[in-house]
Write a protein that holds these residues in place. Sequence first.
Motif, short mmCIF file in Angstrom:
data_model
loop_
_atom_site.label_atom_id
_atom_site.label_comp_id
_atom_site.label_asym_id
_atom_site.label_seq_id
_atom_site.Cartn_x
_atom_site.Cartn_y
_atom_site.Cartn_z
N TYR A 115 33.30 -21.22 40.69
CA TYR A 115 32.44 -20.63 41.71
C TYR A 115 32.75 -19.14 41.83
N TYR A 116 31.68 -18.34 41.82
CA TYR A 116 31.80 -16.89 41.88
C TYR A 116 31.07 -16.33 43.09
N CYS A 117 31.64 -15.32 43.72
CA CYS A 117 30.87 -14.59 44.70
C CYS A 117 30.44 -13.26 44.09
N ALA A 118 29.40 -12.71 44.66
CA ALA A 118 28.80 -11.49 44.13
C ALA A 118 28.34 -10.60 45.28
N TYR A 119 28.17 -9.31 44.96
CA TYR A 119 27.87 -8.31 46.01
C TYR A 119 26.95 -7.24 45.42
N ASN A 120 26.02 -6.75 46.27
CA ASN A 120 25.29 -5.56 45.89
C ASN A 120 24.75 -4.84 47.12
N TYR A 121 24.23 -3.66 46.89
CA TYR A 121 23.84 -2.77 47.98
C TYR A 121 22.37 -2.92 48.34
N TYR A 122 21.97 -4.12 48.79
CA TYR A 122 20.64 -4.31 49.34
C TYR A 122 20.80 -5.00 50.68
N ASP A 123 19.79 -4.99 51.51
CA ASP A 123 19.80 -5.86 52.68
C ASP A 123 18.64 -6.85 52.58
N ASN A 124 18.47 -7.39 51.37
CA ASN A 124 17.48 -8.42 51.13
C ASN A 124 18.14 -9.54 50.34
N PRO A 125 17.73 -10.78 50.58
CA PRO A 125 18.31 -11.89 49.81
C PRO A 125 18.05 -11.70 48.32
N GLN A 146 33.00 1.47 43.91
CA GLN A 146 33.45 0.20 43.35
C GLN A 146 33.73 -0.77 44.50
N VAL A 147 33.34 -2.00 44.29
CA VAL A 147 33.59 -3.07 45.25
C VAL A 147 34.44 -4.13 44.58
N TYR A 148 35.43 -4.60 45.28
CA TYR A 148 36.33 -5.62 44.75
C TYR A 148 36.14 -6.89 45.57
N LEU A 149 36.06 -8.00 44.86
CA LEU A 149 35.82 -9.29 45.50
C LEU A 149 36.94 -10.25 45.15
N ALA A 150 37.44 -10.94 46.15
CA ALA A 150 38.52 -11.90 45.93
C ALA A 150 38.14 -13.24 46.54
N GLU A 151 37.92 -14.23 45.68
CA GLU A 151 37.58 -15.57 46.14
C GLU A 151 38.84 -16.40 46.38
N SER A 152 38.71 -17.36 47.25
CA SER A 152 39.79 -18.32 47.49
C SER A 152 39.19 -19.60 48.03
N GLY A 153 39.99 -20.65 48.03
CA GLY A 153 39.56 -21.90 48.64
C GLY A 153 39.17 -23.00 47.68
N ASP A 189 31.06 -12.94 57.83
CA ASP A 189 31.70 -12.21 58.92
C ASP A 189 31.69 -10.75 58.53
N ASN A 190 30.76 -9.99 59.09
CA ASN A 190 30.62 -8.59 58.69
C ASN A 190 31.84 -7.76 59.06
N ALA A 191 32.48 -8.08 60.16
CA ALA A 191 33.66 -7.32 60.57
C ALA A 191 34.79 -7.46 59.56
N LYS A 192 34.83 -8.60 58.88
CA LYS A 192 35.89 -8.84 57.90
C LYS A 192 35.41 -8.65 56.47
N ASN A 193 34.14 -8.27 56.30
CA ASN A 193 33.56 -8.14 54.94
C ASN A 193 33.82 -9.39 54.11
N ARG A 217 34.17 0.18 48.35
CA ARG A 217 33.02 0.90 48.91
C ARG A 217 31.96 -0.08 49.40
N THR A 218 32.31 -0.77 50.48
CA THR A 218 31.37 -1.71 51.08
C THR A 218 30.52 -0.99 52.12
N PHE A 219 29.26 -1.42 52.26
CA PHE A 219 28.34 -0.81 53.19
C PHE A 219 27.61 -1.88 53.99
N SER A 220 27.04 -1.48 55.10
CA SER A 220 26.35 -2.44 55.94
C SER A 220 25.09 -2.97 55.27
N SER A 221 24.39 -2.16 54.50
CA SER A 221 23.20 -2.66 53.79
C SER A 221 23.68 -3.33 52.51
N SER A 222 23.99 -4.60 52.62
CA SER A 222 24.54 -5.29 51.47
C SER A 222 24.13 -6.76 51.48
#
Length: 123
Positions: free
Chosen positions: A93-103, A1-8, A72-76, A27-32
């Motif tokens: 405005y929503y952010c989204a995430y998935n486990y690919y390394d392609n746009p 599971q990945v949790y996303l928190a928007e702000s700003g 910023d990958n170091a900060k996810n 569960r964040t991964f580098s291929s994302s």
Amino acid sequence: QVYLAESGGGLVQAGGSLRLSCAASGRTFSSSVMGWFRQVPGKEREFLATITWSQRTMYANSVKGRFTISRDNAKNTVYLQMNSLKPEDTAVYYCAYNYYDNPRTRESEYDYWGQGTQVSVSS
């Protein structure tokens, strides 16, 4: 599971700028891939921009040249710098995430979503 928190989000006058942030945890991964979308009531969610772990980006024509996505990958964390805002940019405005390394530009290509942040642009 990945949790996303928007702000700003917030209220800004036309011509102004805002910077949105979205922090990913779990569960964040580098291929994302991470993306930004927006939605107004009664309309479908609209793709804005996407960025991969390896910093490849794509933009919707409607925001190209005004919005910049960065990561910023170091900060996810992914950011959306929005300049020259217009009243028609008003939306959630929503952010989204998935486990690919392609746009990825389609809503269906993302499995994880944030709760959204309101952006309102006054004329």
